[in-house]
Design a protein around this motif. Sequence first.
Motif, PDB file in Angstrom:
ATOM      1  N   GLN A  34       0.836  -1.197   0.000  1.00 27.04           N
ATOM      2  CA  GLN A  34       0.000   0.000   0.000  1.00 27.04           C
ATOM      3  C   GLN A  34       0.873   1.251   0.000  1.00 27.04           C
ATOM      4  N   VAL A  35       0.403   2.269  -0.701  1.00 22.20           N
ATOM      5  CA  VAL A  35       1.015   3.598  -0.655  1.00 22.20           C
ATOM      6  C   VAL A  35      -0.091   4.555  -0.226  1.00 22.20           C
ATOM      7  N   THR A  36       0.022   5.093   0.966  1.00 18.96           N
ATOM      8  CA  THR A  36      -1.068   5.877   1.535  1.00 18.96           C
ATOM      9  C   THR A  36      -0.574   7.235   2.025  1.00 18.96           C
ATOM     10  N   LEU A  37      -1.535   8.059   2.398  1.00 17.69           N
ATOM     11  CA  LEU A  37      -1.258   9.365   2.985  1.00 17.69           C
ATOM     12  C   LEU A  37      -1.685   9.353   4.447  1.00 17.69           C
ATOM     13  N   ASP A  38      -0.979  10.096   5.278  1.00 19.12           N
ATOM     14  CA  ASP A  38      -1.347  10.193   6.692  1.00 19.12           C
ATOM     15  C   ASP A  38      -2.400  11.292   6.829  1.00 19.12           C
ATOM     16  N   ASN A  39      -3.650  10.915   6.526  1.00 21.54           N
ATOM     17  CA  ASN A  39      -4.730  11.902   6.514  1.00 21.54           C
ATOM     18  C   ASN A  39      -5.108  12.394   7.903  1.00 21.54           C
ATOM     19  N   PRO A  86       7.565  -9.614   2.518  1.00 20.34           N
ATOM     20  CA  PRO A  86       6.221  -9.351   3.052  1.00 20.34           C
ATOM     21  C   PRO A  86       5.676  -8.036   2.482  1.00 20.34           C
ATOM     22  N   PRO A  87       4.356  -7.912   2.380  1.00 18.66           N
ATOM     23  CA  PRO A  87       3.755  -6.668   1.881  1.00 18.66           C
ATOM     24  C   PRO A  87       4.198  -5.472   2.709  1.00 18.66           C
ATOM     25  N   ARG A  88       4.416  -4.350   2.034  1.00 21.48           N
ATOM     26  CA  ARG A  88       4.880  -3.131   2.675  1.00 21.48           C
ATOM     27  C   ARG A  88       3.822  -2.039   2.576  1.00 21.48           C
ATOM     28  N   THR A  89       3.848  -1.133   3.542  1.00 20.45           N
ATOM     29  CA  THR A  89       3.016   0.065   3.491  1.00 20.45           C
ATOM     30  C   THR A  89       3.927   1.284   3.527  1.00 20.45           C
TER      31      THR A  89
END
Length: 307
Positions: free
Chosen positions: A135-140, A292-295
């Motif tokens: 996942q590539v996310t934003l710290d909303n 392993p999956p990364r964020t």
Amino acid sequence: VLTGHTRVIETFRARVQKAFDALGYVPNFHAQGLRHSRSRVVGICLPHASTAYLNMLSETFEEIASAAGYGVMHVFSRHDPAIELDRIKDLLRYRVDGLVLLPSTSPSASLELAASKAVPLVIVDRPIDDHRFDQVTLDNRAVMHEVTERLIALGHRRLLFVCRTQNRLVTLHRLQGLAAACAAARHPVTFQCIEFQNDPRFLTDELARVLQQRSPPTALVVSNSDQASIVLGALGQRGIRSPEDISVVAFDDPKWSNLVRPRLSVVRQPARAMARAAWDLLLLRMNGTGDPPRTVTLDPAIEFRES
């Protein structure tokens, strides 16, 4: 000459290329993909591309993938889980090597399908609780908390948040950041929320109702540039000035944000950095990494301008 896998004398390469040009020959990448079990095509599924942020995310991802020798197929879910599943099925029929998904509110069926087909998939923007995928996310939460703190520091005590719907995880995180900052303030601070519901008329009517209250909000935060354009239009029609009557901050940084007067204050989401990070993770998966999956979490930039 076609694959570049073997060194070819330049004079011979030029002769072959000249023959290609004369014949109008175009390589059949689909046939090559069947031979090598690779299509050299990746799919990207977004809800739409009507906001500056999503448009930049889409364009940058295509630019990066193309530079790496991959084609990109774009599809759009319109925020609908059923349409999202159909679009993912379409991409899989073309045997894409990998997928980038900005998920709908209920992406479980699409995720199960991708997992069952063992297709590399990276989630962007909207965090999910499924830990099978990168996942590539934003710290909303953090960025909304900071925006709220800065508005409170400017003297605002009544805030308004405009979003598409409150049941999305991104919106929930932003509301949590907003509520936490209000609760931590030295002075009493209240906030209200208007759900856009993809209905511009409803949004303008609700905005008018809220601004006609005895103690209307003095600062407004809008979820994206599409909604911001509707909000600014509604304020202008009613002669409500920004920032004299109400301050306005919008997530997204559309090109027109510097053209309107006063210039729009923005939370600039790092679309280009998100696309690069998503591509790096997807490429690792397509090349068979067993990690392993990364964020990867990125931070938006807040720029308070005249509004």
